[in-house]
Design a protein around this motif. Structure first.
Motif, PDB file in Angstrom:
ATOM      1  N   LEU A  35     -31.683  38.600 -38.149  1.00 28.58           N
ATOM      2  CA  LEU A  35     -31.819  38.091 -36.536  1.00 28.58           C
ATOM      3  C   LEU A  35     -31.469  36.651 -36.489  1.00 28.58           C
ATOM      4  CD1 LEU A  35     -32.863  38.390 -33.774  1.00 28.58           C
ATOM      5  CD2 LEU A  35     -35.049  37.972 -34.550  1.00 28.58           C
ATOM      6  N   PRO A  36     -32.074  35.552 -37.192  1.00 29.99           N
ATOM      7  CA  PRO A  36     -31.903  34.327 -36.932  1.00 29.99           C
ATOM      8  C   PRO A  36     -30.343  33.860 -37.119  1.00 29.99           C
ATOM      9  CG  PRO A  36     -33.550  34.657 -38.623  1.00 29.99           C
ATOM     10  CD  PRO A  36     -32.883  35.823 -38.377  1.00 29.99           C
ATOM     11  N   LEU A  94     -32.174  40.177 -27.994  1.00 31.50           N
ATOM     12  CA  LEU A  94     -31.451  39.378 -28.755  1.00 31.50           C
ATOM     13  C   LEU A  94     -30.920  38.409 -27.857  1.00 31.50           C
ATOM     14  CD1 LEU A  94     -29.901  38.729 -31.513  1.00 31.50           C
ATOM     15  CD2 LEU A  94     -28.256  40.084 -30.763  1.00 31.50           C
ATOM     16  N   TYR A  95     -30.250  38.813 -26.816  1.00 31.12           N
ATOM     17  CA  TYR A  95     -29.679  37.895 -25.820  1.00 31.12           C
ATOM     18  C   TYR A  95     -30.686  36.931 -25.144  1.00 31.12           C
ATOM     19  CZ  TYR A  95     -24.623  38.889 -26.400  1.00 31.12           C
ATOM     20  OH  TYR A  95     -23.517  38.914 -26.964  1.00 31.12           O
ATOM     21  N   LEU A  96     -31.751  37.520 -24.863  1.00 31.23           N
ATOM     22  CA  LEU A  96     -32.964  36.830 -23.893  1.00 31.23           C
ATOM     23  C   LEU A  96     -33.363  35.664 -25.016  1.00 31.23           C
ATOM     24  CD1 LEU A  96     -34.745  36.798 -21.615  1.00 31.23           C
ATOM     25  CD2 LEU A  96     -36.320  38.355 -22.600  1.00 31.23           C
ATOM     26  N   LEU A  97     -33.471  36.040 -26.339  1.00 28.18           N
ATOM     27  CA  LEU A  97     -34.064  35.048 -27.065  1.00 28.18           C
ATOM     28  C   LEU A  97     -33.108  33.974 -27.359  1.00 28.18           C
ATOM     29  CD1 LEU A  97     -36.259  34.207 -29.688  1.00 28.18           C
ATOM     30  CD2 LEU A  97     -34.836  35.675 -31.153  1.00 28.18           C
ATOM     31  N   ALA A 123     -44.790  36.025 -36.343  1.00 29.86           N
ATOM     32  CA  ALA A 123     -44.230  35.779 -37.463  1.00 29.86           C
ATOM     33  C   ALA A 123     -42.643  35.930 -37.490  1.00 29.86           C
ATOM     34  CB  ALA A 123     -44.627  37.235 -38.386  1.00 29.86           C
ATOM     35  N   LEU A 124     -42.077  36.909 -36.576  1.00 25.11           N
ATOM     36  CA  LEU A 124     -40.680  36.691 -36.239  1.00 25.11           C
ATOM     37  C   LEU A 124     -40.253  35.410 -35.651  1.00 25.11           C
ATOM     38  CD1 LEU A 124     -39.619  40.389 -34.994  1.00 25.11           C
ATOM     39  CD2 LEU A 124     -38.773  39.283 -36.786  1.00 25.11           C
ATOM     40  N   ALA A 125     -41.006  34.659 -34.761  1.00 25.90           N
ATOM     41  CA  ALA A 125     -40.604  33.666 -34.132  1.00 25.90           C
ATOM     42  C   ALA A 125     -40.558  32.472 -35.143  1.00 25.90           C
ATOM     43  CB  ALA A 125     -41.595  33.098 -33.061  1.00 25.90           C
ATOM     44  N   LEU A 126     -41.622  32.464 -35.835  1.00 23.10           N
ATOM     45  CA  LEU A 126     -41.823  31.449 -36.889  1.00 23.10           C
ATOM     46  C   LEU A 126     -40.319  31.436 -37.816  1.00 23.10           C
ATOM     47  CD1 LEU A 126     -43.549  29.019 -38.081  1.00 23.10           C
ATOM     48  CD2 LEU A 126     -44.385  30.841 -39.511  1.00 23.10           C
ATOM     49  N   TYR A 127     -40.216  32.554 -38.488  1.00 28.19           N
ATOM     50  CA  TYR A 127     -39.024  32.722 -39.332  1.00 28.19           C
ATOM     51  C   TYR A 127     -37.848  32.579 -38.603  1.00 28.19           C
ATOM     52  CZ  TYR A 127     -35.383  35.725 -41.542  1.00 28.19           C
ATOM     53  OH  TYR A 127     -34.299  36.049 -42.106  1.00 28.19           O
ATOM     54  N   THR A 128     -37.514  32.810 -37.332  1.00 27.89           N
ATOM     55  CA  THR A 128     -36.374  32.419 -36.371  1.00 27.89           C
ATOM     56  C   THR A 128     -36.306  31.117 -36.340  1.00 27.89           C
ATOM     57  OG1 THR A 128     -36.446  34.778 -35.428  1.00 27.89           O
ATOM     58  CG2 THR A 128     -35.023  32.918 -34.391  1.00 27.89           C
TER      59      THR A 128
END
Length: 307
Positions: free
Chosen positions: A36-37, A80-83, A180-185
Motif C-alpha cells: 500500500l505505501p 487507495l485514491y481517497l488516501l 496501524a495501517l495509517a502509521l505504517y503508511t
C-alpha cells in the motif's frame, strides 16, 4: 512534448502499481497492505506534479475496476485514491505527522465501515451478521463434534459470548487496524519521500505525543453511560465501540508519557525502549498511567519545573 512524455510514463507507472496493488489485494489483504505505501507514493507524487493526470488515471481505471473486480477489492481501489488525496492535502498544508495520522486513520476507518455498509444495503455482499452467524454456528459445531475433547459447557458458552463481543466491537477493531495501517503508511512515505523535494510533515518524537484532555472526559462519560444501557441493543454496541477506541488512545497516551518520563530521567534511548516493553504488554497498567497523567497533567508539571 517532453513533459507530456514524462507525464505519460508516470501515468503508466501509476497504473502498473495500482494493478499490482489490486492483484495482491485480491490474493491476500495482508499482501495488499504491505504494498500500500509504495502505491500511494506514486499516486501522491503524480498528484503533486499534475492533478489532471492523477484524476485521469483514476477515471481510466474506474470502469474496468467496477466491471472486473470483486466488491471488496473495488472498495480498496477507492480507498487507495481517497488516501492519496488526503495525504497530498496534508503535505500541501504542512500539517504535523500526528494530525496526518488522525486524518489517515479516519479515512481508512470511515471509508471501510461506510463502504461495507453501502455494499450490504445494496446487496452487493452478504450481510456481515449472516456471515458471522454462519461462522459462529460452524465453529460451535466443531467444538461439540470432538466430544470428550471439547471444553465444558461453561467454557463453550464463554467462547460463544467472546465471539459475540468481538463481532459487536468490529467497528472499533477496524479503527485500530486502520491506525496501524495509517502509521505504517505514513512512516514508509516519510522514508521514501526523504530524498525528494517534497516538504514532509512536521515530526515530533513519540515522547511528545500529548492527547487533549477531552479524550478522558469522553471516555469517562461513555463508561458511565454504558452502565445504563441494555446489553444487546444498538446503543450498547455503539458505546462499547467508542470505549474500546478511547481506551487505546489513553493506552498510547500512557506509553508516550512513560517514554517522556524515562527520557526526562536522562535514560538512554535503548534502555527507555526496553522499559516500555512491560508497559506495552500490561495494557491495564499503561491505561491507568494515561488516565492519571491526563487528570493531574504530570507532563506539564515536569515541563514547568524544567524551566
Amino acid at each position: 512534448m517532453l513533459n507530456n512524455k514524462v507525464s505519460l510514463l508516470q501515468m503508466m507507472l501509476v497504473l502498473l502499481m495500482v494493478f499490482v496493488f489490486i492483484t495482491l489485494t485480491d490474493i491476500s489483504l495482508f499482501l495488499g497492505a504491505v504494498i500500500l505505501p509504495f502505491t500511494v507514493y506514486f499516486l501522491v507524487k503524480l498528484k503533486h506534479e499534475s492533478n489532471y493526470h492523477f484524476w485521469l488515471t483514476f477515471v481510466s481505471f474506474l470502469i474496468p475496476a467496477l466491471i472486473l473486480l470483486s466488491a471488496t477489492v473495488w472498495l480498496w481501489y477507492l480507498l487507495l485514491y481517497l488516501l492519496a488525496v488526503v495525504l497530498h492535502r496534508t503535505l500541501k498544508q504542512n500539517l504535523s505527522q500526528e494530525l496526518t495520522l488522525f486524518y489517515v486513520t479516519a479515512t481508512f476507518a470511515l471509508g471501510t465501515i461506510g463502504g461495507l455498509n453501502i455494499m450490504q444495503w445494496t446487496g452487493t455482499i452478504q450481510p456481515l451478521s449472516d456471515v458471522y452467524m454462519n461462522f459462529r454456528n460452524w465453529y460451535m459445531e466443531q467444538i461439540e463434534m470432538y466430544g470428550d475433547f471439547a471444553a465444558s459447557s461453561m467454557d463453550t458458552e464463554l467462547i460463544g459470548q467472546t465471539l459475540d463481543q468481538i463481532f459487536i466491537s468490529l467497528p472499533a477493531y477496524i479503527t485500530l487496524i486502520s491506525f496501524a495501517l495509517a502509521l505504517y503508511t505514513v512512516l514508509m512515505l516519510r522514508l521514501i519521500l526523504g530524498s525528494s523535494t517534497v516538504k514532509l510533515w512536521e515530526y515530533r518524537s513519540f515522547k511528545d505525543w500529548n492527547f487533549p484532555r477531552f479524550i478522558l472526559y469522553l471516555f469517562l462519560i461513555s463508561f458511565i453511560v454504558s452502565f445504563f444501557t441494555t446489553e444487546g441493543t444498538t446503543f450498547f454496541s455503539t458505546m462499547s465501540n467508542i470505549i474500546i477506541v478511547l481506551e487505546w488512545i489513553l493506552y498510547i497516551h500512557g506509553l508516550s508519557f512513560a517514554y517522556f518520563f524515562f527520557r526526562e530521567k536522562k535514560l538512554h534511548v535503548a534502555l527507555s525502549v526496553l522499559l516500555l516493553i512491560p508497559l506495552i504488554i500490561l495494557k491495564p497498567l499503561t491505561l491507568l498511567i494515561g488516565i492519571f497523567e491526563m487528570i493531574f497533567r504530570i507532563r506539564t508539571i515536569i515541563e514547568l519545573r524544567r524551566k
